[in-house]
Motif scaffolding. Structure first.
Motif, PDB file in Angstrom:
ATOM      1  N   PRO A 213       2.602  16.571  -2.098  1.00  0.00           N
ATOM      2  CA  PRO A 213       2.161  17.212  -0.838  1.00  0.00           C
ATOM      3  C   PRO A 213       2.472  16.407   0.419  1.00  0.00           C
ATOM      4  O   PRO A 213       2.514  16.971   1.514  1.00  0.00           O
ATOM      5  CB  PRO A 213       0.645  17.362  -1.041  1.00  0.00           C
ATOM      6  CG  PRO A 213       0.472  17.410  -2.520  1.00  0.00           C
ATOM      7  CD  PRO A 213       1.488  16.461  -3.051  1.00  0.00           C
ATOM      8  N   ILE A 214       2.683  15.099   0.289  1.00  0.00           N
ATOM      9  CA  ILE A 214       2.953  14.278   1.472  1.00  0.00           C
ATOM     10  C   ILE A 214       4.321  13.614   1.427  1.00  0.00           C
ATOM     11  O   ILE A 214       4.647  12.800   2.296  1.00  0.00           O
ATOM     12  CB  ILE A 214       1.866  13.190   1.660  1.00  0.00           C
ATOM     13  CG1 ILE A 214       1.803  12.264   0.440  1.00  0.00           C
ATOM     14  CG2 ILE A 214       0.515  13.829   1.933  1.00  0.00           C
ATOM     15  CD1 ILE A 214       0.921  11.038   0.652  1.00  0.00           C
ATOM     16  N   ALA A 215       5.145  13.968   0.437  1.00  0.00           N
ATOM     17  CA  ALA A 215       6.419  13.275   0.236  1.00  0.00           C
ATOM     18  C   ALA A 215       7.319  13.341   1.460  1.00  0.00           C
ATOM     19  O   ALA A 215       8.062  12.397   1.750  1.00  0.00           O
ATOM     20  CB  ALA A 215       7.137  13.849  -0.980  1.00  0.00           C
ATOM     21  N   ALA A 216       7.269  14.454   2.207  1.00  0.00           N
ATOM     22  CA  ALA A 216       8.160  14.630   3.356  1.00  0.00           C
ATOM     23  C   ALA A 216       7.545  14.158   4.670  1.00  0.00           C
ATOM     24  O   ALA A 216       8.190  14.226   5.718  1.00  0.00           O
ATOM     25  CB  ALA A 216       8.565  16.101   3.474  1.00  0.00           C
ATOM     26  N   VAL A 217       6.302  13.666   4.629  1.00  0.00           N
ATOM     27  CA  VAL A 217       5.627  13.249   5.858  1.00  0.00           C
ATOM     28  C   VAL A 217       6.172  11.894   6.303  1.00  0.00           C
ATOM     29  O   VAL A 217       6.204  10.936   5.530  1.00  0.00           O
ATOM     30  CB  VAL A 217       4.107  13.154   5.644  1.00  0.00           C
ATOM     31  CG1 VAL A 217       3.422  12.681   6.921  1.00  0.00           C
ATOM     32  CG2 VAL A 217       3.554  14.505   5.215  1.00  0.00           C
ATOM     33  N   GLU A 218       6.580  11.823   7.553  1.00  0.00           N
ATOM     34  CA  GLU A 218       7.150  10.576   8.072  1.00  0.00           C
ATOM     35  C   GLU A 218       6.189   9.813   8.976  1.00  0.00           C
ATOM     36  O   GLU A 218       6.321   8.608   9.150  1.00  0.00           O
ATOM     37  CB  GLU A 218       8.444  10.875   8.831  1.00  0.00           C
ATOM     38  CG  GLU A 218       9.539  11.471   7.942  1.00  0.00           C
ATOM     39  CD  GLU A 218      10.819  11.728   8.704  1.00  0.00           C
ATOM     40  OE1 GLU A 218      10.823  11.529   9.939  1.00  0.00           O
ATOM     41  OE2 GLU A 218      11.811  12.133   8.078  1.00  0.00           O
ATOM     42  N   GLY A 219       5.239  10.501   9.593  1.00  0.00           N
ATOM     43  CA  GLY A 219       4.316   9.853  10.523  1.00  0.00           C
ATOM     44  C   GLY A 219       3.269   9.025   9.819  1.00  0.00           C
ATOM     45  O   GLY A 219       3.120   9.077   8.588  1.00  0.00           O
ATOM     46  N   PRO A 220       2.505   8.245  10.573  1.00  0.00           N
ATOM     47  CA  PRO A 220       1.443   7.420   9.991  1.00  0.00           C
ATOM     48  C   PRO A 220       0.307   8.268   9.441  1.00  0.00           C
ATOM     49  O   PRO A 220      -0.009   9.330   9.966  1.00  0.00           O
ATOM     50  CB  PRO A 220       0.977   6.565  11.173  1.00  0.00           C
ATOM     51  CG  PRO A 220       1.327   7.365  12.386  1.00  0.00           C
ATOM     52  CD  PRO A 220       2.589   8.090  12.041  1.00  0.00           C
ATOM     53  N   LEU A 221      -0.303   7.776   8.378  1.00  0.00           N
ATOM     54  CA  LEU A 221      -1.353   8.506   7.684  1.00  0.00           C
ATOM     55  C   LEU A 221      -2.636   7.695   7.630  1.00  0.00           C
ATOM     56  O   LEU A 221      -2.618   6.463   7.547  1.00  0.00           O
ATOM     57  CB  LEU A 221      -0.916   8.835   6.251  1.00  0.00           C
ATOM     58  CG  LEU A 221       0.286   9.766   6.095  1.00  0.00           C
ATOM     59  CD1 LEU A 221       0.757   9.778   4.648  1.00  0.00           C
ATOM     60  CD2 LEU A 221      -0.058  11.171   6.561  1.00  0.00           C
ATOM     61  N   LEU A 222      -3.746   8.408   7.673  1.00  0.00           N
ATOM     62  CA  LEU A 222      -5.070   7.843   7.417  1.00  0.00           C
ATOM     63  C   LEU A 222      -5.368   8.113   5.945  1.00  0.00           C
ATOM     64  O   LEU A 222      -5.300   9.261   5.499  1.00  0.00           O
ATOM     65  CB  LEU A 222      -6.107   8.528   8.308  1.00  0.00           C
ATOM     66  CG  LEU A 222      -7.511   7.940   8.329  1.00  0.00           C
ATOM     67  CD1 LEU A 222      -7.530   6.640   9.115  1.00  0.00           C
ATOM     68  CD2 LEU A 222      -8.489   8.936   8.950  1.00  0.00           C
ATOM     69  N   LEU A 223      -5.682   7.074   5.183  1.00  0.00           N
ATOM     70  CA  LEU A 223      -5.859   7.209   3.735  1.00  0.00           C
ATOM     71  C   LEU A 223      -7.271   6.775   3.356  1.00  0.00           C
ATOM     72  O   LEU A 223      -7.703   5.678   3.717  1.00  0.00           O
ATOM     73  CB  LEU A 223      -4.809   6.371   3.010  1.00  0.00           C
ATOM     74  CG  LEU A 223      -4.698   6.549   1.493  1.00  0.00           C
ATOM     75  CD1 LEU A 223      -3.262   6.333   1.035  1.00  0.00           C
ATOM     76  CD2 LEU A 223      -5.630   5.584   0.762  1.00  0.00           C
ATOM     77  N   VAL A 224      -7.980   7.649   2.630  1.00  0.00           N
ATOM     78  CA  VAL A 224      -9.361   7.383   2.211  1.00  0.00           C
ATOM     79  C   VAL A 224      -9.464   7.578   0.695  1.00  0.00           C
ATOM     80  O   VAL A 224      -9.486   8.710   0.213  1.00  0.00           O
ATOM     81  CB  VAL A 224     -10.364   8.322   2.922  1.00  0.00           C
ATOM     82  CG1 VAL A 224     -11.797   7.903   2.591  1.00  0.00           C
ATOM     83  CG2 VAL A 224     -10.141   8.343   4.422  1.00  0.00           C
ATOM     84  N   PRO A 225      -9.515   6.499  -0.083  1.00  0.00           N
ATOM     85  CA  PRO A 225      -9.670   6.658  -1.535  1.00  0.00           C
ATOM     86  C   PRO A 225     -11.026   7.245  -1.915  1.00  0.00           C
ATOM     87  O   PRO A 225     -12.048   6.899  -1.311  1.00  0.00           O
ATOM     88  CB  PRO A 225      -9.529   5.222  -2.061  1.00  0.00           C
ATOM     89  CG  PRO A 225      -8.818   4.476  -0.982  1.00  0.00           C
ATOM     90  CD  PRO A 225      -9.305   5.101   0.301  1.00  0.00           C
ATOM     91  N   ILE A 226     -11.015   8.126  -2.894  1.00  0.00           N
ATOM     92  CA  ILE A 226     -12.249   8.690  -3.448  1.00  0.00           C
ATOM     93  C   ILE A 226     -12.625   7.957  -4.731  1.00  0.00           C
ATOM     94  O   ILE A 226     -13.795   7.688  -4.996  1.00  0.00           O
ATOM     95  CB  ILE A 226     -12.071  10.196  -3.727  1.00  0.00           C
ATOM     96  CG1 ILE A 226     -11.768  10.945  -2.427  1.00  0.00           C
ATOM     97  CG2 ILE A 226     -13.295  10.778  -4.427  1.00  0.00           C
ATOM     98  CD1 ILE A 226     -11.308  12.365  -2.640  1.00  0.00           C
ATOM     99  N   ALA A 227     -11.614   7.632  -5.528  1.00  0.00           N
ATOM    100  CA  ALA A 227     -11.823   6.911  -6.781  1.00  0.00           C
ATOM    101  C   ALA A 227     -10.561   6.118  -7.088  1.00  0.00           C
ATOM    102  O   ALA A 227      -9.462   6.483  -6.673  1.00  0.00           O
ATOM    103  CB  ALA A 227     -12.140   7.877  -7.920  1.00  0.00           C
ATOM    104  N   GLY A 228     -10.737   5.022  -7.814  1.00  0.00           N
ATOM    105  CA  GLY A 228      -9.590   4.215  -8.171  1.00  0.00           C
ATOM    106  C   GLY A 228      -9.060   3.432  -6.985  1.00  0.00           C
ATOM    107  O   GLY A 228      -9.757   3.231  -5.987  1.00  0.00           O
ATOM    108  N   SER A 229      -7.811   3.000  -7.088  1.00  0.00           N
ATOM    109  CA  SER A 229      -7.203   2.189  -6.040  1.00  0.00           C
ATOM    110  C   SER A 229      -5.790   2.670  -5.739  1.00  0.00           C
ATOM    111  O   SER A 229      -5.146   3.311  -6.563  1.00  0.00           O
ATOM    112  CB  SER A 229      -7.183   0.713  -6.446  1.00  0.00           C
ATOM    113  OG  SER A 229      -6.389   0.534  -7.608  1.00  0.00           O
ATOM    114  N   VAL A 230      -5.357   2.349  -4.539  1.00  0.00           N
ATOM    115  CA  VAL A 230      -4.021   2.710  -4.058  1.00  0.00           C
ATOM    116  C   VAL A 230      -3.426   1.467  -3.415  1.00  0.00           C
ATOM    117  O   VAL A 230      -4.157   0.670  -2.798  1.00  0.00           O
ATOM    118  CB  VAL A 230      -4.102   3.854  -3.015  1.00  0.00           C
ATOM    119  CG1 VAL A 230      -2.713   4.255  -2.544  1.00  0.00           C
ATOM    120  CG2 VAL A 230      -4.829   5.053  -3.592  1.00  0.00           C
ATOM    121  N   GLU A 231      -2.122   1.290  -3.549  1.00  0.00           N
ATOM    122  CA  GLU A 231      -1.449   0.191  -2.874  1.00  0.00           C
ATOM    123  C   GLU A 231      -0.549   0.730  -1.777  1.00  0.00           C
ATOM    124  O   GLU A 231       0.145   1.726  -1.970  1.00  0.00           O
ATOM    125  CB  GLU A 231      -0.622  -0.649  -3.854  1.00  0.00           C
ATOM    126  CG  GLU A 231      -1.446  -1.540  -4.748  1.00  0.00           C
ATOM    127  CD  GLU A 231      -0.592  -2.564  -5.467  1.00  0.00           C
ATOM    128  OE1 GLU A 231       0.638  -2.591  -5.245  1.00  0.00           O
ATOM    129  OE2 GLU A 231      -1.153  -3.336  -6.259  1.00  0.00           O
TER     130      GLU A 231
END
Length: 267
Positions: A213-231
């Motif tokens: 869903p976000i693969a084509a997004v080039e601008g900056p993103l706000l990311l909020v994890p719900i569970a687990g971890s993201v790098e």
């Protein structure tokens, strides 16, 4: 813009909770209602957690044009992702029938607005879009993540007798007091999808490693994890944290991760 985790601001509220859920640390002798992620100047969005033990005020927010006409920088559009809800917990969104500005003001003054609100039962995993002009209130017994325009402009219509200022003139003028359209509510399936695609901002839910869903997004993103971890470029971000400035191409998600991403200028 320097991509980074955002600092947290813990806010006491009379309607907050005495014991915060994991992963947040318990706060003794305090009722915590909100945990904000302090956005930098270049971030147009604000993310925060809300924890409620009783109903919040019935309120409404203006759109950008209405806010600027009243001396504010921007209006306030928001959305909610439900993390947890006690049995019988509800959200007030919309009114049971269309109300004119005069009817809404009179109902707020008399207290009849409580019965004129649409109170919707909620369960974890539901998503609600709250456009400007929507008359709304968060009920008790709910934990949620809110993503919104970076604005604190709120017009309080009714507060159950609590001694706080009301804003009946502006509130009734900007309100679009009608029943909630079904399109404003989504039961989020456990799969990646765009939840909101709007002029002010967009939001996607990401499950595991499926970033389509976000693969084509080039601008900056706000990311909020719900569970687990993201790098993000090697920086780990976990539930209870928030990251601003992520690029979709720099996100590495784990199989068990679940997170929200939001940004402007993409649909």
């Amino acid at each position: 813009m320097t991509p980074a985790k955002l600092p947290t601001i813990t806010v006491e509220k009379p309607w907050g909770v005495a014991s915060l859920p994991a992963p947040f640390a318990a706060a003794s002798n305090k009722r915590i209602g909100e945990i904000w992620f302090d956005p930098p100047a270049d971030c147009p969005l604000l993310a925060k957690y809300l924890f409620t033990s009783e109903r919040l005020s019935i309120q409404v927010h203006p759109d950008d044009a209405q806010a600027r006409a009243r001396g504010e920088a921007t209006g306030k559009e928001e959305c909610w992702f439900i993390l947890d809800a006690e049995p019988g917990a509800t959200l007030g969104i919309g009114t049971v029938r269309p109300l004119s500005a005069a009817e809404l003001r009179a109902a707020a003054l008399s207290g009849a607005i409580e019965d004129l609100m649409e109170w919707h039962a909620v369960t974890p995993g539901m998503f609600f879009h709250i456009p400007p002009g929507t008359v709304h209130a968060i009920g008790g017994g709910i934990s949620l993540i809110e993503i919104q325009q970076k604005s604190d402009v709120t017009y309080r219509l009714y507060d159950y007798g609590r001694p706080r200022e009301l804003h009946l003139g502006d509130g009734s003028a900007v309100a679009h007091a009608v029943p909630m359209p079904l399109s404003m509510q989504i039961a989020v399936a456990r799969q990646s999808a765009v939840l909101l695609s709007g002029a002010c901002f967009s939001v996607a839910y990401i499950e595991g490693k499926d970033l389509r869903p976000i693969a084509a997004v080039e601008g900056p993103l706000l990311l909020v994890p719900i569970a687990g971890s993201v790098e993000i470029d090697g920086i780990g971000v976990e539930a209870g944290e928030c990251f601003w400035g992520a690029r979709a191409a720099a996100i590495t998600a784990n199989e068990g991760s679940r997170f929200l991403v939001a940004g402007v200028g993409w649909r």
